[in-house]
Motif scaffolding. Sequence first.
Motif, short mmCIF file in Angstrom:
data_model
loop_
_atom_site.label_atom_id
_atom_site.label_comp_id
_atom_site.label_asym_id
_atom_site.label_seq_id
_atom_site.Cartn_x
_atom_site.Cartn_y
_atom_site.Cartn_z
N PHE A 166 0.83 -1.21 0.00
CA PHE A 166 0.00 0.00 0.00
C PHE A 166 0.86 1.26 0.00
N VAL A 167 1.96 1.22 0.75
CA VAL A 167 2.82 2.41 0.86
C VAL A 167 3.72 2.55 -0.36
N THR A 168 4.33 1.46 -0.79
CA THR A 168 5.32 1.55 -1.88
C THR A 168 4.67 1.63 -3.26
N ALA A 169 3.62 0.86 -3.48
CA ALA A 169 3.01 0.81 -4.82
C ALA A 169 1.94 1.88 -5.02
N PHE A 170 1.27 2.28 -3.93
CA PHE A 170 0.17 3.24 -4.08
C PHE A 170 0.40 4.52 -3.29
N GLY A 171 1.61 4.70 -2.79
CA GLY A 171 1.94 5.93 -2.09
C GLY A 171 1.16 6.17 -0.82
N GLY A 172 0.58 5.12 -0.26
CA GLY A 172 -0.18 5.28 0.97
C GLY A 172 -1.48 6.03 0.79
N ASN A 173 -1.97 6.14 -0.44
CA ASN A 173 -3.20 6.88 -0.74
C ASN A 173 -4.21 5.95 -1.38
N ALA A 213 -0.84 -5.43 -11.46
CA ALA A 213 0.62 -5.37 -11.59
C ALA A 213 1.31 -6.06 -10.42
N ILE A 214 0.75 -5.93 -9.22
CA ILE A 214 1.37 -6.55 -8.04
C ILE A 214 0.82 -7.94 -7.76
N LEU A 215 -0.14 -8.39 -8.58
CA LEU A 215 -0.78 -9.69 -8.33
C LEU A 215 0.21 -10.85 -8.34
N PRO A 216 1.15 -10.95 -9.31
CA PRO A 216 2.10 -12.07 -9.27
C PRO A 216 2.92 -12.12 -7.98
N LEU A 217 3.39 -10.94 -7.52
CA LEU A 217 4.15 -10.89 -6.26
C LEU A 217 3.28 -11.32 -5.09
#
Length: 359
Positions: free
Chosen positions: A159-166, A177-181
């Motif tokens: 949430f913080v790294t991929a979406f900037g906490g927003n 995009a983050i689903l495989p991880l």
Amino acid sequence: MPLHAIDDIGDAIDATKSFLLPFAAKTWLKLAVVVFFIGGGGGGFNGLQNVGNFGGQDQPADGGQSFPDGAPTTVDGVLAEFGTELFVIIGLALSLVLVFALLSNLMEFVFVQSLVSREVHVRRYLRENVGNGLRLLVFRLALTALSLLLVVGFLYTVFVTAFGGNVDNITVEGVFAILPLAIVFFLVVGLFQGLATGFTNMFVIPMMLTSDRGVLASWKRLLGSMRRNVKQYLAYLAFSVVLAIGVGIIASILGFVATVLVAIPFVLVAAVCWFFSHWVGLAGGTLVLALFAVMVVLFVLMLLLVTSLIQVPLQAFLRYYAMLVLGDIDEPLDPLPEVRSDIRADEFDDGEPPAADGV
């Protein structure tokens, strides 16, 4: 070097037959009750993950405006009006879950002790293993809490790294995009949880039962054995997965057949009651509905009993298999010396191993 995971399959079958045969109804019924409680591998506390949602699933989207006139229309109003009752209900639910969880963990030791001693004394074994059951429950709760912390930490990091906490930055494209991880992460956490739970059930519980070690001390001793015998434990892991799948298939087939057989008399009785109620003009009456409700409850109870009875030999086989492998890999950890001696003596016609060459 022989792989004990292969050699001990036949011995596990022999040990299961020697324990459960000839058939004794009282023994099987006791074991069915025990297996019912351990069917989820200590899953009695899994419901703790859902208790937090109790009473809050069906709130209307308009903030509570669907209440009738005069009723509270806000969350604060609901808590002020019904707070005590909600806390009492949640407290009772948590208490029931914890009681079932404790019974589930205690029954783990009852089942293993029954297999080791080849005698079933449920109340005695319960009294003797209260401490073990409490320690196992705490360990499992801690393991579940650790898994939840890992999941929460992962989600927060994403949430913080991929979406900037927003929250406004969360998009469908970003989620995909983050689903495989996320899939890899949850597979790793699931594998960790599954291995820890499985090895605790199959190896640590027998070690706790047959020694003075607690959960952590038993795990420490087991990890030392695993480091010295990596090949043997990996072989057990591989074959245990295959055997568990086979046992699951057998249980599903037998469970389906049992469901059909158990349902037949209830369906026939229900059909007779339905035709009779229409004939005498009582269709839909309270008495008829109560009768159908009683029949449904009886059907469910009978089905639970039958499916638990089906699980008795299957679960006994899996536990015997694991304990036999453990004893063959690391003899000081053997929880079944007497069972092992008996079933392997029976492999020879005269009850004695053959003489060595030249003797």
